[in-house]
Write an enzyme that holds these catalytic residues in place. Structure first.
Site: not given
Ligand code: AMP
Ligand code: MG
Ligand code: MG
Length: 299
Positions: A25, A184
């Protein structure tokens, strides 16, 4: 490419003793880019390559140096509290602690030969973009096992198909599993990715390396522009030989506006936004798998 055993339900011998599933993240803001983006949660889940069993888990919160105060959007998206990152380590220490955890958790395996280990992620962003960019930007060395990885989306799509692009939660459910925990939250995302990996193994899917920093990303559709780098008319009118012509590389989601589209190195890119994603770099951007050196913005 994943192959599926004829006899479903029967595990297949894998090429790795362990899979280490990571899901970073990072700092973020709503509908815009943040520069430099920094990892704030570093989780990993160790999966036995023979049984698919989760053997151990690791997590460190990481203190961002450039934007130490998390946005409300970021806190709500990830569930990470300000005090978590305030009490976190820096990225170099997180990498070191992760490596020590991994060595301890895999000690004794391998029977005199070195342990065969592969990093697993959902998507290419974690290893190709986020960790690679931040380590280069800050001059941090990382273990070489992060330089190639298995994007679980690849064997998932080969095994379970499905036309559209699914997110991790949809993929977990499509595989017949319940989603566990909070989407997330890095550790929960990594755990669910590990459970999906185990399910694919159980179905007899061979899990192989899908991405590497040494190789260009898979070919995507070429945009109308000729060259993504340099910007001089001479370069633009004389494209390099085919093997040097980089495939257009999705640098990062930028909200669909060229005004917020940044190069890998953080400088403004020269435009080319397609479907809300950046496909070009700054003037010094060369190859997509060889990002620009840290700029005058410094680490
Ligand atoms: P995830 O592994 O999908 O939880 O996402 C990894 C990182 O991507 C998150 O910690 C955010 O920095 C970025 N991220 C994910 N979704 C979003 C979103 N909808 N808007 C902005 N940044 C995002
Ligand atoms: Mg994630
Ligand atoms: Mg991810």
């Amino acid at each position: 490419m994943a192959t599926i055993m004829a006899a479903r339900g029967q595990g297949l011998e894998q090429d790795f003793d362990f899979f280490v599933v990571v899901d970073f993240e990072a700092t973020c803001v709503k509908d815009a880019r943040i520069f430099p983006q920094e990892i704030i949660e570093f989780p990993a889940v160790l999966v036995d390559g023979a049984t698919g069993r989760i053997e151990s888990a690791f997590r460190r919160y990481v203190r961002p140096k450039h934007h130490p105060v998390l946005t409300q959007f970021c806190r709500e998206l990830t569930g990470i509290r300000q005090e978590d990152v305030d009490g976190g380590v820096d990225l170099g220490e997180a990498l070191w602690l992760h490596d020590a955890w991994l060595k301890a958790a895999t000690a004794g395996a391998g029977n005199k030969r070195s342990v065969r280990l592969a990093v697993v992620t959902w998507g290419d962003w974690d290893c190709r973009t986020m960790l690679e960019f931040e380590c280069r930007f800050k001059g941090i060395e990382k273990p070489s096992y992060f330089d190639q990885w298995i994007n679980l989306r690849v064997p998932f799509q080969a095994a379970l198909g499905g036309g559209g692009r699914v997110n991790l939660q949809e993929a977990v459910r499509a595989a017949g599993l319940d989603w566990e925990g909070r989407l997330h939250c890095g550790l929960d995302d990594a755990r669910n990715t590990a459970r999906l990996l185990a399910e694919l193994m159980r179905r007899g899917v061979k899990i192989t390396i899908t991405g590497s920093l040494a190789a260009p990303p898979p070919m995507q559709k070429q945009p109308a522009r000729t060259s993504p780098c340099g910007g001089s008319p001479a370069l633009a009118s004389a494209p390099p030989p085919i093997q040097q012509q980089p495939a257009p590389y999705m640098i990062s989601p930028c909200g669909g506006s060229s005004a917020t589209c940044l190069c890998y190195c953080g400088l403004a890119s020269r435009g080319d936004v397609m479907h809300g994603k950046c496909f070009s770099g700054c003037a010094s951007w060369s190859r997509p798998w060889d990002p620009c050196p840290p700029t005058s913005r410094g680490a």
